[in-house]
Design a protein around this motif. Structure first.
Motif, PDB file in Angstrom:
ATOM      1  N   ASP A 109       3.138  -6.056   8.921  1.00  0.00           N
ATOM      2  CA  ASP A 109       3.569  -5.864  10.300  1.00  0.00           C
ATOM      3  C   ASP A 109       2.756  -4.756  10.952  1.00  0.00           C
ATOM      4  O   ASP A 109       2.092  -3.964  10.278  1.00  0.00           O
ATOM      5  N   SER A 110       2.812  -4.721  12.259  1.00  0.00           N
ATOM      6  CA  SER A 110       2.183  -3.608  12.966  1.00  0.00           C
ATOM      7  C   SER A 110       2.814  -2.314  12.480  1.00  0.00           C
ATOM      8  O   SER A 110       4.022  -2.248  12.231  1.00  0.00           O
ATOM      9  N   GLY A 111       1.978  -1.304  12.318  1.00  0.00           N
ATOM     10  CA  GLY A 111       2.453  -0.037  11.763  1.00  0.00           C
ATOM     11  C   GLY A 111       2.374   0.016  10.259  1.00  0.00           C
ATOM     12  O   GLY A 111       2.807   0.993   9.650  1.00  0.00           O
ATOM     13  N   GLU A 112       1.823  -1.037   9.628  1.00  0.00           N
ATOM     14  CA  GLU A 112       1.693  -1.088   8.173  1.00  0.00           C
ATOM     15  C   GLU A 112       0.278  -1.474   7.785  1.00  0.00           C
ATOM     16  O   GLU A 112      -0.510  -1.929   8.611  1.00  0.00           O
ATOM     17  N   PHE A 113      -0.029  -1.313   6.505  1.00  0.00           N
ATOM     18  CA  PHE A 113      -1.325  -1.699   5.979  1.00  0.00           C
ATOM     19  C   PHE A 113      -1.146  -2.181   4.547  1.00  0.00           C
ATOM     20  O   PHE A 113      -0.097  -1.950   3.928  1.00  0.00           O
ATOM     21  N   VAL A 114      -2.144  -2.862   4.028  1.00  0.00           N
ATOM     22  CA  VAL A 114      -2.088  -3.377   2.660  1.00  0.00           C
ATOM     23  C   VAL A 114      -2.427  -2.245   1.695  1.00  0.00           C
ATOM     24  O   VAL A 114      -3.526  -1.686   1.734  1.00  0.00           O
ATOM     25  N   CYS A 142       5.805  -9.270  -4.675  1.00  0.00           N
ATOM     26  CA  CYS A 142       6.573  -8.454  -3.735  1.00  0.00           C
ATOM     27  C   CYS A 142       5.683  -7.905  -2.631  1.00  0.00           C
ATOM     28  O   CYS A 142       4.448  -7.960  -2.718  1.00  0.00           O
ATOM     29  N   ASN A 143       6.338  -7.365  -1.639  1.00  0.00           N
ATOM     30  CA  ASN A 143       5.635  -6.828  -0.479  1.00  0.00           C
ATOM     31  C   ASN A 143       4.666  -5.730  -0.887  1.00  0.00           C
ATOM     32  O   ASN A 143       5.029  -4.779  -1.575  1.00  0.00           O
ATOM     33  N   LYS A 144       3.422  -5.858  -0.446  1.00  0.00           N
ATOM     34  CA  LYS A 144       2.392  -4.865  -0.752  1.00  0.00           C
ATOM     35  C   LYS A 144       2.026  -4.032   0.466  1.00  0.00           C
ATOM     36  O   LYS A 144       1.032  -3.314   0.453  1.00  0.00           O
ATOM     37  N   CYS A 145       2.806  -4.142   1.501  1.00  0.00           N
ATOM     38  CA  CYS A 145       2.533  -3.382   2.713  1.00  0.00           C
ATOM     39  C   CYS A 145       3.211  -2.027   2.631  1.00  0.00           C
ATOM     40  O   CYS A 145       4.284  -1.893   2.047  1.00  0.00           O
ATOM     41  N   ASN A 181      -1.549  -7.558  10.305  1.00  0.00           N
ATOM     42  CA  ASN A 181      -2.895  -7.334   9.799  1.00  0.00           C
ATOM     43  C   ASN A 181      -2.969  -7.466   8.293  1.00  0.00           C
ATOM     44  O   ASN A 181      -1.952  -7.540   7.609  1.00  0.00           O
ATOM     45  N   GLN A 182      -4.208  -7.459   7.811  1.00  0.00           N
ATOM     46  CA  GLN A 182      -4.510  -7.407   6.384  1.00  0.00           C
ATOM     47  C   GLN A 182      -5.383  -6.187   6.083  1.00  0.00           C
ATOM     48  O   GLN A 182      -6.110  -6.169   5.085  1.00  0.00           O
ATOM     49  N   GLN A 183      -5.304  -5.182   6.923  1.00  0.00           N
ATOM     50  CA  GLN A 183      -6.147  -4.008   6.774  1.00  0.00           C
ATOM     51  C   GLN A 183      -5.759  -3.214   5.529  1.00  0.00           C
ATOM     52  O   GLN A 183      -4.591  -3.082   5.191  1.00  0.00           O
TER      53      GLN A 183
END
Length: 994
Positions: A513-518, A531-534, A547-549
């Protein structure tokens, strides 16, 4: 897992050569060679009841746990229940020790069936008056762990053949799935129906007519996962071709091979084009290093690298694993590669391995034969789970598996087969029919076309006589509904029984989501691969969109995330606080009001004896100045402010203090004018000329009364719903990840009350006070402007009203502009206070500076009319003096008193030419005695002014008559008397007695 594998291999190589038998009783026997395990023959007649229970035998899975073949159960109908209208159908089963659930379910089923109809058994026939009972003989053939595989197979087949030969049963309940192939031959040889508990389709391809598969086709296990993957791929921009699918599978045994091959075939037939399979031989040795492929870590890692290579995060393949023990190495390698699969289906996700790895298993998909959420029932149990609960209640520490449900359903299915086959028979004879080869074939065909409802689900058979009554139990490990922190293997198919929808893509593959990164570290180190990697962006960094940043963007210079993590925008907050220049303007304004007020107070004290000040009542003039100081002080508190992250305590205090100060100051100003004017009005409005006493203390009551009313309203406001300083957002502008927020602070009410609930009464009170003040000033309008402020206060009121009329609409229009609003509010306060001060004091200062016209007494200057007449008189006096002087000069008279002087001094009074003139001169020159009427006419009054006219003028100039205490007749006094005396004419200042 690797350690257990080696133990298994070692155990399978153990060979037991010595078997102790009871007949060894002599030394001669000991010298005779003992028969080997291969040489022993096992028959049904030699079997003894098992010494251990089925549950205990199920746990005998160690190499040292040798188990002699035995009968674990021989379940027969209740005694004395057989008759000529009944038959006993025999069912047999042979299992290894570890197959407890596979045999115990059948035991429970037969017991339930035999106790039907009050112990008579199952009713069949058209009239339901023939009863079928069942005998179940369940045999344990041994512990497979301490036997060679071929030896165990020999024993199993030998015991099954011997039991078939001896008991000639009508049905067989199949053994565990991995031994099922041993029983196909005996079932065919003895032409006995067997229901097997094995799923791979290749098992049924030989089309053995007596083999019926109770299990669902295991090829259906991954089917729901592939179908859901297809639905998801259709939503991608490139459609089905955009979604890669990678399959890693063993080519041995048939279950692993056929299950994953079915997934591959279904995916390709569904339109998925990027499907790549990696097949391997678990027993092979690809590099000839002496380690089989299923234990060769480098080999397994290479499979993972091919399925999801390092740097392929954006590829997000759907993974399918048909493995036995290899998945641990493969999954670890996938994490190291940073792989983020969009879904993962694996054969062990429904095994014990899943329960042993709760941190790894979330969102894994799998498939199986049965699930506890199934609601299929029969007349004995409401669901399969109810059966398992019943079993564990009867057998403490029992291992209740789904296989118990399958084995239970098989005898029940046999009973339904018999019921269906004889449903129109009046005199059924199932035992004879089973003995007849022809009729047995009819019975077998009836089973082929049978459609039955069991606790395992609907049962029908396809062309290969394999159960296709329902779909496989597809599952996925999803968050628990109650806690959300643990995961539960939930049923996702068949749809009519499902308790959850397949979750795809899994959290680990979805865009952040916006405000997150990988978070790459989380991918590589977390146990849960799906599981979530953000992770939230750190402070002062952001990501604008999904994003996938691998890292967040830094905030532009001058912007922040206000100390928060996980922000999608960087923010510049413009607080719009009052600038120092504007505060300086406000403080200068306050200073001006204070300086003016201080100066006027000084002027009042300095000139307190002057009639302008004394008759203007100095104590109330001072109060007007004090009120202006208090009122203007509200601007200081109005200027208190706080930023977005600052404590608003002092600013909130200022919000409520400001209206207190302004209201109290304003009331003091106007109530003081009202009090002094009312006092003047009472003295001037005295037609009966009575002696009255009006002190300043009496007038203070007016001021205090107005203040009390004002403070009551303000106090109620402060208690019920005080104003608080709040910051509000006026506008927001977002551009390229930068959010500019315009905020402002204001004093506001934080509850449901409207500000007009309290401001309304205040406005009304102030308005009434202003009207009353102006009314009183109007009533004393005849008093000379030197001593009252009617004209000037009216002008000040009009001025204040004009300021409000202009200021309030401006305030409404600019309420979001802090600076403009503050300027307007401050200006309203300044201009109102300065206006009142200037309109009250500047005229008085001018009057004091100019003084009274020559010859006009203070008393004569009180009213406008008397002042005007006094001025007229002086003009007349000067005219008479000038005429007399001119006549005297024309006669050439010069007596040495002002001869040749142009002065009109009062001493230049001509001598009287007659008694009348002498009388007039004496009368004009006579001093006034104790407030009696005086005649101030000059001796130069023209000859044509008659005595009557002089009396009239004198009367006009006479002051208002009054009665002194003890007098009975009005007494005339002159305004010209000294006003400092105790008794003066009406209009005197101070605490005069009138």
């Amino acid at each position: 897992m690797i350690f257990n594998r080696y133990k298994l291999h070692q155990a399978l190589l153990i060979y037991f050569f010595v078997v102790f038998v009871p007949s060894w009783s002599s030394a001669e026997d000991l010298t005779t060679p003992a028969p080997t395990l291969e040489e022993r023959e096992f028959t049904y007649s030699d079997l003894q009841p098992c010494a251990l229970s089925s549950v205990e035998l199920h746990k005998k899975n160690q190499a040292e746990d040798y188990v002699e073949p035995c009968i674990i159960a021989d379940v027969q109908p209740p005694e004395n229940q057989s008759n000529n209208r009944s038959a006993i159908i025999t069912i047999i089963q042979v299992t290894r020790t570890s197959c407890g659930p596979w045999r115990d379910g059948s035991i429970i089923a037969v017991d339930k069936l035999n106790n039907d109809n009050d112990g008579k058994g199952v009713a069949i026939g058209f009239q339901n008056d023939f009863y079928v009972q069942f005998r179940l003989v369940s045999i344990v053939s041994g512990n497979q762990v301490n036997l060679d595989e071929s030896e165990y197979n020999r024993r199993h087949v030998m015991l099954l053949n011997s039991t078939l030969e001896t008991l000639k049963p009508q049905y067989i309940v199949g053994t565990c799935s991995w031994d099922a192939y041993l029983e196909k031959g005996p079932a065919l040889a003895y032409k006995t129906i067997i229901s097997t508990q094995v799923g791979p389709p290749e098992f049924y391809e030989d089309k053995n007519p007596y083999v019926f598969g109770m299990h669902i086709n295991s090829d259906m296990y991954p089917q729901p996962a592939v179908q859901e993957l297809k639905f998801f791929a259709e939503t991608l921009p490139g459609g089905l071709s955009d979604q890669p699918m990678r399959v890693i599978y063993r080519n041995k045994s048939g279950f692993f091979n056929s299950t994953c091959r079915a997934a591959i075939d279904l995916a390709k037939s569904s339109g998925l084009t990027d499907v790549v399979a990696f097949e391997y031989d678990p027993e092979g040795d690809h590099d000839q290093n002496g380690v089989t492929n299923d234990l060769d870590e480098p080999f397994l890692q290479s499979l993972a690298d091919q399925a999801c290579s390092p740097g392929s995060e954006e590829q997000k393949p759907a993974l399918f694993l048909c493995t036995l023990i290899e998945h641990d190495v493969i999954l670890e390698r996938l994490k190291q590669n940073g792989c983020r699969p969009i879904s993962l289906w694996a054969t062990p996700s429904t095994w014990g391995w899943a329960s042993q790895n709760p941190d790894v298993i979330p969102y894994f998909q799998g498939g199986g034969q049965w699930h506890k959420a199934f609601q299929y029932s029969d007349r004995y149990f409401t669901s399969g789970q109810a059966l398992l609960d019943y079993y564990t209640e009867k057998n403490e520490n029992a291992d209740a598996q789904y296989d118990l449900v399958v084995s239970y359903a098989i005898p029940v299915l046999y009973s339904q087969h018999i019921i269906a086959s004889y449903r129109i028979e009046d005199d059924p004879d199932p035992l004879q029919d089973f003995k007849s080869e022809k009729k047995y074939e009819f019975l077998r065909r009836d089973l082929v076309i049978l459609k039955a409802d069991t606790i395992f689900g609907p049962v029908t058979f396809d062309a290969n006589q394999r159960n296709e009554g329902r779909g496989a139990a597809a599952t996925q490990w999803l968050p628990d509904d109650t806690t959300g922190s643990t995961y539960e293997n939930k049923l996702t198919s068949p749809l009519l029984q499902a308790e959850a929808k397949i979750f795809i893509p899994v959290p680990g593959a979805t865009d952040c989501d916006s405000g997150e990164f990988v978070n790459v570290t989380a991918i590589q180190n977390d146990d849960c691969i799906l599981c979530n990697k953000c992770d939230s962006c750190p402070t002062d960094t952001f990501t604008l969109e999904s994003n996938q940043q691998l890292q967040c963007n830094a905030c532009p210079p001058g912007s922040t995330t206000t100390g928060k993590d996980g922000q999608e925008l960087c923010t510049i907050i413009k607080e719009n606080l009052l600038p120092n220049t504007l505060l300086a303007f406000a403080y200068v304004g306050v200073s001006i009001v204070w300086l003016l007020s201080t100066f006027f107070i000084y002027w009042i004290i300095k000139n307190k004896e002057d009639p302008v000040v004394r008759i203007g009542q100095p104590e109330f003039l001072v109060l007007i100045c004090v009120g202006a100081i208090i009122s203007s002080s509200s601007v200081i508190f109005l200027s208190l402010q706080a930023g977005n992250e600052e404590d608003t305590k002092w600013a909130s205090m200022g919000c409520m203090t400001a209206p207190f100060l302004y209201g109290i100051g304003w009331v003091i100003e106007y109530s003081s004018m009202s009090a002094k004017t009312y006092r003047l009005f009472k003295m001037m409005n005295n037609p009966r000329m009575q002696r009255i006493k009006i002190t300043a203390y009496d007038m203070y009551k007016i001021v205090v009364g107005a203040l009390v009313l004002d403070v009551i309203v303000l106090g109620t406001w402060a208690i019920v719903s005080p104003l608080e300083y709040v910051r509000r957002e006026s506008s927001k502008n977002v551009y390229d990840g930068l959010e500019t927020i315009e905020t402002y602070g204001e004093c506001a009410m934080t509850d449901d009350y409207s500000v007009f609930c309290f401001a309304g009464p205040l406005i009304g009170l102030h308005g009434l006070l202003m009207i009353a003040t102006n009314y009183l000033l109007y009533m004393v309008r005849n008093v000379e402007g030197r001593y009252q402020e009617q004209k000037y206060v009216a002008m000040a009121s009009a001025y204040a009203f004009e300021v409000l009329v202009i200021g309030i609409p401006v305030l409404v229009a600019v309420q979001d502009s802090v600076e403009t609003r503050f300027i307007v509010l401050s200006s309203i306060v300044f201009l109102s206070d300065i206006g009142i001060l200037c309109f009250v004091f500047i005229p008085k200062m001018m009057f004091l500076k100019e003084g009274l016209p020559e010859g006009v007494q203070v008393g004569e200057s009180i009213t406008t009319a008397s002042m005007q007449k006094a001025v007229n008189r002086e003009v007349a006096r000067n005219s008479i003096s000038f005429s007399a002087y001119s006549q005297h000069s024309q006669h050439g008279g010069s007596d040495g008193r002002g001869s040749g002087s142009s002065s009109l001094h009062h001493s230049a009074i001509p001598e009287a030419t007659s008694e009348e003139e002498a009388g007039s001169s004496k009368a004009l020159a006579a001093p006034a005695e104790s407030c009696k009427s005086t005649k101030a006419l000059s001796s130069r009054v023209l000859q044509d002014f008659t005595n009557s006219e002089i009396e009239r003028i004198d009367h006009d100039y006479a002051s208002t008559s009054e009665l002194e205490e003890g007098d009975h007749q009005p007494r005339r006094v002159s305004f010209g008397d000294d006003l400092t005396k105790d008794e003066t004419c009406s209009g005197a200042s101070g605490d005069a007695n009138v």
